[in-house]
Design a protein around this motif. Sequence first.
Motif, PDB file in Angstrom:
ATOM      1  N   THR A   7       0.896  -1.178  -0.020  1.00 47.83           N
ATOM      2  CA  THR A   7       0.033   0.123   0.141  1.00 47.83           C
ATOM      3  C   THR A   7       1.112   1.233   0.058  1.00 47.83           C
ATOM      4  O   THR A   7       0.617   2.256  -0.570  1.00 47.83           O
ATOM      5  CB  THR A   7      -1.153  -0.087   1.042  1.00 47.83           C
ATOM      6  N   VAL A   8       2.019   1.307   0.733  1.00 47.34           N
ATOM      7  CA  VAL A   8       2.870   2.430   1.006  1.00 47.34           C
ATOM      8  C   VAL A   8       3.556   2.945  -0.526  1.00 47.34           C
ATOM      9  O   VAL A   8       3.683   3.702  -1.058  1.00 47.34           O
ATOM     10  CB  VAL A   8       3.852   2.406   1.882  1.00 47.34           C
ATOM     11  N   LEU A   9       4.087   1.513  -1.034  1.00 47.82           N
ATOM     12  CA  LEU A   9       4.483   1.684  -2.331  1.00 47.82           C
ATOM     13  C   LEU A   9       3.456   2.279  -3.264  1.00 47.82           C
ATOM     14  O   LEU A   9       4.091   2.938  -4.228  1.00 47.82           O
ATOM     15  CB  LEU A   9       5.108   0.113  -2.889  1.00 47.82           C
ATOM     16  N   ALA A  10       2.226   1.607  -3.348  1.00 48.41           N
ATOM     17  CA  ALA A  10       1.332   2.318  -4.117  1.00 48.41           C
ATOM     18  C   ALA A  10       1.010   3.961  -4.333  1.00 48.41           C
ATOM     19  O   ALA A  10       0.920   4.596  -5.142  1.00 48.41           O
ATOM     20  CB  ALA A  10       0.045   1.391  -4.080  1.00 48.41           C
ATOM     21  N   ASP A  11       1.060   4.220  -2.901  1.00 50.80           N
ATOM     22  CA  ASP A  11       0.989   5.528  -2.742  1.00 50.80           C
ATOM     23  C   ASP A  11       2.199   6.358  -3.127  1.00 50.80           C
ATOM     24  O   ASP A  11       1.849   7.324  -3.814  1.00 50.80           O
ATOM     25  CB  ASP A  11       0.880   5.838  -1.079  1.00 50.80           C
ATOM     26  N   THR A  12       3.241   5.843  -3.171  1.00 49.90           N
ATOM     27  CA  THR A  12       4.289   6.548  -3.616  1.00 49.90           C
ATOM     28  C   THR A  12       4.265   6.579  -5.262  1.00 49.90           C
ATOM     29  O   THR A  12       4.680   7.413  -5.937  1.00 49.90           O
ATOM     30  CB  THR A  12       5.766   5.974  -3.275  1.00 49.90           C
ATOM     31  N   GLU A  13       3.969   5.389  -5.859  1.00 47.93           N
ATOM     32  CA  GLU A  13       3.648   5.548  -7.159  1.00 47.93           C
ATOM     33  C   GLU A  13       2.643   6.738  -7.553  1.00 47.93           C
ATOM     34  O   GLU A  13       2.802   7.230  -8.615  1.00 47.93           O
ATOM     35  CB  GLU A  13       3.036   4.055  -7.704  1.00 47.93           C
ATOM     36  N   ASP A  14       1.553   6.689  -7.005  1.00 48.15           N
ATOM     37  CA  ASP A  14       0.530   7.467  -6.997  1.00 48.15           C
ATOM     38  C   ASP A  14       0.970   8.958  -7.149  1.00 48.15           C
ATOM     39  O   ASP A  14       0.778   9.979  -7.902  1.00 48.15           O
ATOM     40  CB  ASP A  14      -0.583   7.351  -6.459  1.00 48.15           C
ATOM     41  N   VAL A  15       1.620   9.535  -6.185  1.00 50.16           N
ATOM     42  CA  VAL A  15       2.047  10.553  -5.853  1.00 50.16           C
ATOM     43  C   VAL A  15       3.240  11.068  -6.802  1.00 50.16           C
ATOM     44  O   VAL A  15       3.208  12.075  -7.495  1.00 50.16           O
ATOM     45  CB  VAL A  15       2.723  10.992  -4.504  1.00 50.16           C
ATOM     46  N   TRP A  16       4.226  10.264  -7.093  1.00 54.55           N
ATOM     47  CA  TRP A  16       5.161  10.688  -8.076  1.00 54.55           C
ATOM     48  C   TRP A  16       4.709  10.611  -9.374  1.00 54.55           C
ATOM     49  O   TRP A  16       5.372  11.324 -10.251  1.00 54.55           O
ATOM     50  CB  TRP A  16       6.520   9.602  -7.667  1.00 54.55           C
ATOM     51  N   THR A  17       3.775   9.785  -9.848  1.00 56.15           N
ATOM     52  CA  THR A  17       3.401   9.853 -11.193  1.00 56.15           C
ATOM     53  C   THR A  17       2.732  11.105 -11.532  1.00 56.15           C
ATOM     54  O   THR A  17       2.993  11.774 -12.659  1.00 56.15           O
ATOM     55  CB  THR A  17       2.191   8.777 -11.367  1.00 56.15           C
ATOM     56  N   GLU A  18       2.012  11.733 -10.501  1.00 55.77           N
ATOM     57  CA  GLU A  18       1.419  13.171 -10.687  1.00 55.77           C
ATOM     58  C   GLU A  18       2.388  14.197 -10.671  1.00 55.77           C
ATOM     59  O   GLU A  18       2.434  15.054 -11.448  1.00 55.77           O
ATOM     60  CB  GLU A  18       0.035  13.256  -9.622  1.00 55.77           C
ATOM     61  N   VAL A  19       3.328  14.246 -10.004  1.00 61.20           N
ATOM     62  CA  VAL A  19       4.308  15.082  -9.886  1.00 61.20           C
ATOM     63  C   VAL A  19       4.989  15.051 -11.111  1.00 61.20           C
ATOM     64  O   VAL A  19       5.446  16.291 -11.478  1.00 61.20           O
ATOM     65  CB  VAL A  19       5.454  14.654  -8.406  1.00 61.20           C
ATOM     66  N   PHE A  20       5.591  13.840 -11.406  1.00 59.41           N
ATOM     67  CA  PHE A  20       6.300  13.968 -12.647  1.00 59.41           C
ATOM     68  C   PHE A  20       5.555  14.432 -13.757  1.00 59.41           C
ATOM     69  O   PHE A  20       5.953  15.022 -14.867  1.00 59.41           O
ATOM     70  CB  PHE A  20       6.897  12.457 -13.025  1.00 59.41           C
ATOM     71  N   ARG A  21       3.981  13.993 -14.086  1.00 64.02           N
ATOM     72  CA  ARG A  21       3.270  14.454 -14.858  1.00 64.02           C
ATOM     73  C   ARG A  21       3.130  15.934 -15.032  1.00 64.02           C
ATOM     74  O   ARG A  21       3.143  16.565 -15.874  1.00 64.02           O
ATOM     75  CB  ARG A  21       1.987  13.834 -14.912  1.00 64.02           C
ATOM     76  N   ALA A  22       3.299  16.636 -13.720  1.00 65.29           N
ATOM     77  CA  ALA A  22       2.958  18.172 -13.925  1.00 65.29           C
ATOM     78  C   ALA A  22       4.109  18.645 -14.298  1.00 65.29           C
ATOM     79  O   ALA A  22       4.046  19.894 -14.600  1.00 65.29           O
ATOM     80  CB  ALA A  22       2.618  18.342 -12.222  1.00 65.29           C
ATOM     81  N   SER A  23       5.421  18.109 -14.375  1.00 59.00           N
ATOM     82  CA  SER A  23       6.614  18.700 -14.903  1.00 59.00           C
ATOM     83  C   SER A  23       6.775  18.366 -16.324  1.00 59.00           C
ATOM     84  O   SER A  23       7.912  18.550 -16.794  1.00 59.00           O
ATOM     85  CB  SER A  23       7.835  18.398 -14.095  1.00 59.00           C
ATOM     86  N   GLY A  24       5.948  17.460 -16.889  1.00 53.68           N
ATOM     87  CA  GLY A  24       5.876  16.919 -18.049  1.00 53.68           C
ATOM     88  C   GLY A  24       7.025  15.642 -18.637  1.00 53.68           C
ATOM     89  O   GLY A  24       7.248  15.474 -19.596  1.00 53.68           O
ATOM     90  N   ALA A  25       6.987  15.325 -17.292  1.00 58.66           N
ATOM     91  CA  ALA A  25       7.757  13.832 -17.392  1.00 58.66           C
ATOM     92  C   ALA A  25       6.954  12.530 -17.034  1.00 58.66           C
ATOM     93  O   ALA A  25       5.882  12.766 -16.712  1.00 58.66           O
ATOM     94  CB  ALA A  25       9.061  13.962 -16.549  1.00 58.66           C
ATOM     95  N   THR A  26       7.680  11.434 -17.077  1.00 60.70           N
ATOM     96  CA  THR A  26       6.997  10.266 -16.894  1.00 60.70           C
ATOM     97  C   THR A  26       7.679   9.410 -15.839  1.00 60.70           C
ATOM     98  O   THR A  26       8.706   9.120 -15.973  1.00 60.70           O
ATOM     99  CB  THR A  26       6.832   9.403 -18.060  1.00 60.70           C
ATOM    100  N   TYR A  27       6.831   9.183 -14.897  1.00 61.50           N
ATOM    101  CA  TYR A  27       7.321   8.512 -13.857  1.00 61.50           C
ATOM    102  C   TYR A  27       7.472   7.014 -13.885  1.00 61.50           C
ATOM    103  O   TYR A  27       6.352   6.395 -14.302  1.00 61.50           O
ATOM    104  CB  TYR A  27       6.777   8.682 -12.472  1.00 61.50           C
ATOM    105  N   VAL A  28       8.541   6.189 -13.848  1.00 59.15           N
ATOM    106  CA  VAL A  28       8.727   4.692 -13.976  1.00 59.15           C
ATOM    107  C   VAL A  28       8.741   4.157 -12.523  1.00 59.15           C
ATOM    108  O   VAL A  28       9.864   4.364 -12.065  1.00 59.15           O
ATOM    109  CB  VAL A  28       9.890   4.373 -15.048  1.00 59.15           C
ATOM    110  N   PRO A  29       7.871   3.327 -11.883  1.00 54.04           N
ATOM    111  CA  PRO A  29       8.026   3.177 -10.394  1.00 54.04           C
ATOM    112  C   PRO A  29       9.233   1.875 -10.606  1.00 54.04           C
ATOM    113  O   PRO A  29       9.237   1.060 -11.319  1.00 54.04           O
ATOM    114  CB  PRO A  29       6.551   2.577 -10.347  1.00 54.04           C
ATOM    115  N   PRO A  30       9.657   1.809  -9.309  1.00 55.54           N
ATOM    116  CA  PRO A  30      10.576   0.786  -8.903  1.00 55.54           C
ATOM    117  C   PRO A  30       9.919  -0.318  -8.553  1.00 55.54           C
ATOM    118  O   PRO A  30       8.701  -0.199  -8.289  1.00 55.54           O
ATOM    119  CB  PRO A  30      11.432   1.389  -7.948  1.00 55.54           C
TER     120      PRO A  30
END
Length: 292
Positions: A88-111
Motif C-alpha cells: 500500500t505504501v509503495l502504491a501511494d508513492t507511485e500515485d504521488v510521483w506519477t502526478e508530480v512527474f506528469r505536472a513537470s512534463g515527465a513520466t514516472y517509471v516506478p521501481p
Amino acid sequence: MKWEGNRESDNVVDERNDNGGSGGGFGGGRSLGLGSIVIALAASYFFGISPSTVLSLLGGGPASHTQTQTAPTHAARANDPKTKFVRTVLADTEDVWTEVFRASGATYVPPKLHIFSGRTQTACGTGQSASGPFYCPGDRNVYIDLSFYQLMQQRFHVSGEFAQAYVIAHEVGHHVQNLMGISDKVDQARRRMSEAQANALSVKMELQADCLAGVWAFHANQARSILEQGDVEGALNAATAIGDDALQKQAQGYVVPDSFTHGTSAQRVHWFKQGISTGKVNTCNTFESKTL
C-alpha cells in the motif's frame, strides 16, 4: 497512519521462500546478538557505516546458538498485514510521483520493491539484512527485509506505521533522484573527490532523499488524508534517533563529522520537514543550499 483499504501495488516481489527466506541470516550465516545487529543495521542503512565495523566497536560476535523458525507459506504472507502495508505504501508513492512527474512534463517509471529475508542478489551485489532497506540504482529496485522494523522498534524504540512508511519513501526518493539524473552526476563527482569530500556529497544526496520523502507525505496526505495525530512526530523522532552524530556517539562515544554520509539528526529532521511542509521538489535542492 490511515492506509487500510487504499490501493496496493503490483510492483512488490516477495523473495521469501516457504523454507525460511532467501538464503541465510545476518552476517553471512553467523547468528549475531540482537542489540549489535540493530545498531550495525541502522548504521549501514542510515549512515553507510559498514556493519562489521560497528559490530567490532560494540564487541558483537556470534551467538551461542541459532534458532530455526518455521516460515509462513507464501500465500499466508501475501495477506499478512505487514506485507499489505508495504504494498500500500509503495502504491501511494507511485500515485504521488506519477502526478508530480506528469505536472513537470515527465513520466514516472516506478521501481519494484523486493521483500527478502537474510540476503538477496541485486545488480549492486549481494544485499543483506544487516544493510537495512536499500535502493540499487543498477536495477532501479528497492529492497527490504521486514525484520528491520522490529529491530528498530526494539533497539531505538522507533515505532509507528508512518515512521515505517518514511523508510520506504526515503528509498523511493533515491529512485526519484536516479530518474532525474542526479544519482549519476553525484557518482561521477565522487570519483574525483577525496573521501571527506565524497562523504559530504553523500550527505547532500541522503538529505535530499529525506526531503523527497517529505514531498511524498505532503501530497499523499492532501490526496488521501493518511496522517493521524503523532505520525509526523514519530517520523521526526526516527530521524533524530538515527542521525549520523547520534549513532556514532552511541556506538563509539564520539563523532567523526568527516565520516558522516547521511547527515546529523538535526539535518535529517530539517530536510524532511522542508519536504512535508512545501510539497515541492525544487525546495529539496540540498546541493545548492548554503546551509544543511
